[in-house]
Design a protein around this motif. Structure first.
Motif, short mmCIF file in Angstrom:
data_model
loop_
_atom_site.label_atom_id
_atom_site.label_comp_id
_atom_site.label_asym_id
_atom_site.label_seq_id
_atom_site.Cartn_x
_atom_site.Cartn_y
_atom_site.Cartn_z
N GLU A 48 0.87 -1.34 -0.18
CA GLU A 48 0.16 -0.09 0.05
C GLU A 48 0.92 1.38 0.16
O GLU A 48 0.51 2.23 -0.57
CB GLU A 48 -1.08 -0.11 1.14
CG GLU A 48 -2.04 -1.06 1.09
CD GLU A 48 -3.18 -0.65 0.22
OE1 GLU A 48 -3.14 0.47 -0.28
OE2 GLU A 48 -3.95 -1.59 0.02
N ARG A 49 2.03 1.30 0.72
CA ARG A 49 2.95 2.29 0.83
C ARG A 49 4.01 2.44 -0.31
O ARG A 49 4.65 3.26 -0.57
CB ARG A 49 3.70 2.46 2.02
CG ARG A 49 2.91 2.53 3.15
CD ARG A 49 3.36 2.72 4.63
NE ARG A 49 4.42 1.89 4.96
CZ ARG A 49 4.00 0.67 5.75
NH1 ARG A 49 3.04 0.69 6.33
NH2 ARG A 49 4.96 -0.20 6.18
N ASP A 119 4.57 -3.67 5.31
CA ASP A 119 3.43 -3.22 4.25
C ASP A 119 3.43 -4.31 3.30
O ASP A 119 3.87 -4.15 2.32
CB ASP A 119 4.30 -1.82 3.69
CG ASP A 119 3.10 -1.60 2.40
OD1 ASP A 119 1.91 -1.78 2.49
OD2 ASP A 119 3.76 -0.55 1.70
#
Length: 149
Positions: A48-49, A119
Motif C-alpha cells: 500500500e505504501r 507493508d
C-alpha cells in the motif's frame, strides 16, 4: 517494465548485471535472494505504501505474475536463464512468481522491510483473475500464502 539482461559467459561460468540504478524509476535500498523448489508459488503480494520490486531469476525459470488491482489486467513473463529479463513492478500491483524449475530469485526493493510495520498484503494465488496463468493447480505455499487462499 521489462529490462533485458545479458549473461556474459566464458569457460569459468557467467556474470550477470542485474541492476543499474540509472535505469530504475526509484532507487532500490534492499536486495533479497530466495531459493524455491519447482512448484512453489510466492504471492500474490502488494504494498500500500508503494514499495516497488525489481525481480530477476538468476538460476532456473520462474513465471512472474502481476495483477493490476484497479483494472484487473494481468501480466506474466517466464524469466530466467533462457529468457534473461528483469521485471520492475510498482508496489500497488499484486505480484508473485511460480518456480517452474528450482530457482534462485533476486528481489531489489525500494523500501527496507520492517517486521514491526510490514507493508505486505496478499491476494490468493488462485484468485479468479490469475488462477489460469499458473502451470500448477497444487502449488507449494507458505503458511501466510495458504492463509490468504
Amino acid at each position: 517494465m521489462l529490462l533485458p539482461l545479458e549473461f556474459r559467459r566464458d569457460e569459468r561460468g557467467w556474470l550477470l548485471e542485474v541492476r543499474r540504478e540509472s535505469r530504475m524509476p526509484k532507487p532500490t535500498v534492499q536486495t533479497n535472494v530466495s531459493f524455491s523448489r519447482q512448484g512453489v508459488i510466492r504471492g500474490l503480494h502488494y504494498h500500500e505504501r508503494g514499495q516497488d520490486d525489481l525481480f530477476a531469476c538468476l538460476v532456473g525459470t520462474a513465471r512472474v505474475v502481476v495483477l493490476d488491482r484497479a483494472s484487473g489486467e494481468v501480466f506474466t513473463a517466464d524469466i530466467g536463464e533462457d529468457n534473461p529479463l528483469a521485471v520492475y513492478v510498482p508496489g500497488h500491483h499484486a505480484h508473485g512468481f511460480e518456480a517452474l524449475t528450482d530457482v534462485v530469485f533476486c528481489y531489489h526493493v525500494t523500501a527496507e522491510y520492517d517486521p514491526s510495520d510490514a507493508d505486505e498484503h496478499s491476494i490468493p494465488w488462485d484468485d479468479p483473475r490469475v488462477r489460469d496463468v499458473w502451470s500448477t493447480r497444487s502449488p507449494i505455499l507458505s503458511e501466510r500464502d495458504r492463509a490468504s487462499s
